[in-house]
Design a protein around this motif. Structure first.
Motif, PDB file in Angstrom:
ATOM      1  N   UNK A  16      -3.863  -8.230  -3.363  1.00  0.00           N
ATOM      2  CA  UNK A  16      -2.624  -8.925  -3.740  1.00  0.00           C
ATOM      3  C   UNK A  16      -1.430  -8.480  -2.886  1.00  0.00           C
ATOM      4  N   UNK A  17      -1.557  -7.348  -2.219  1.00  0.00           N
ATOM      5  CA  UNK A  17      -0.472  -6.859  -1.355  1.00  0.00           C
ATOM      6  C   UNK A  17      -0.567  -7.386   0.077  1.00  0.00           C
ATOM      7  N   UNK A  18      -1.644  -8.141   0.378  1.00  0.00           N
ATOM      8  CA  UNK A  18      -1.824  -8.661   1.731  1.00  0.00           C
ATOM      9  C   UNK A  18      -0.913  -9.868   1.966  1.00  0.00           C
ATOM     10  N   UNK A  19      -0.662 -10.216   3.244  1.00  0.00           N
ATOM     11  CA  UNK A  19       0.187 -11.377   3.506  1.00  0.00           C
ATOM     12  C   UNK A  19      -0.434 -12.651   2.936  1.00  0.00           C
ATOM     13  N   UNK A  20       0.437 -13.544   2.512  1.00  0.00           N
ATOM     14  CA  UNK A  20      -0.074 -14.784   1.940  1.00  0.00           C
ATOM     15  C   UNK A  20       0.333 -16.003   2.774  1.00  0.00           C
ATOM     16  N   UNK A  21       1.180 -15.804   3.797  1.00  0.00           N
ATOM     17  CA  UNK A  21       1.539 -16.949   4.637  1.00  0.00           C
ATOM     18  C   UNK A  21       0.380 -17.249   5.592  1.00  0.00           C
TER      19      UNK A  21
END
Ligand code: GDP
Length: 197
Positions: A16-21
């Motif tokens: 959940x802390x990884x980039x989401x774009x």
């Protein structure tokens, strides 16, 4: 692209802390102590930027950087440290597999750092298997070239190619994070990976 405009964004321990774009990601992997942090520092032109580890195997977080607002540089924890516990090893495998599975479409290229002096380890071979499984383009960076005699360079590179079963499409860059050897070639490769996506 200006690599000096690379900023540290955060350390991530969970998906959940990884980039989401959907900006392109270039992902750095390698055995601990192989010189992954030193390689990143050389690429971004800053000393002490990615942490140079005094305690191998202690980097359990994934470090996320943004390169010149154009893409993500994802620094996965070093693997294969002999004193790592079985639990840590399993946590690592789970995190990497989960990460590759979730983010494979955004991964432009994997940068795998190996030691130019040695035959790649079983862990390196396993990592290449994952890279293949998820269909990511691969660049292998053979670091610590400065430690080789001139006559050792070609045979060692051939052994790396053979052990990792590299194909024509894979890029192999002889490199020295300490001396900066072929850093321009590595930077051009990363720039291509980010900009062609
Ligand atoms: P990491 O654990 O993969 O991030 O590795 P580090 O960047 O912390 O480097 C591990 C050790 O290898 C440090 O003592 C570095 O100074 C050394 N090192 C890294 N790259 C090179 C290189 O190209 N040549 C030499 N001779 N030493 C290097």
């Amino acid at each position: 692209m200006d690599f000096r405009k690379t900023v540290f964004v955060r350390s991530a321990a969970k998906m959940k802390d990884f980039p989401t774009d959907d900006q392109p990601r270039v992902v750095f992997v390698g055995r601990s102590n192989v010189g992954k942090s030193s390689t990143i520092n050389q690429v971004v032109g800053k000393k002490g930027f990615a942490r140079v580890s005094s305690m191998p195997g202690k980097t359990v977080f994934v470090n996320l950087f943004r390169v010149d607002d154009k893409g993500w540089l994802i620094d996965l924890p070093g693997y294969g440290y002999s004193k790592t516990s079985k639990e840590e090893r399993e946590r690592y495998s789970k995190l990497i597999e989960e990460y590759f599975a979730v983010d494979q479409e955004n991964i432009s290229r994997i940068y795998m750092i190996v030691d130019a002096r040695h035959k790649p380890t079983a862990d390196d071979v396993t990592m290449v298997t994952w890279v293949r499984h998820y269909g990511c383009p691969l660049t292998v960076v053979a670091n610590k070239l400065d430690k080789l005699k001139k006559s050792e360079i070609e045979p060692n590179l051939a052994r790396i190619r053979e052990t990792l079963m590299l194909s024509e499409e894979d890029v192999l860059i002889p490199f020295s994070a300490e001396k900066g050897t072929n850093c321009d070639q590595l930077k051009a490769d990363i720039q291509n990976a980010i900009e062609e996506n």
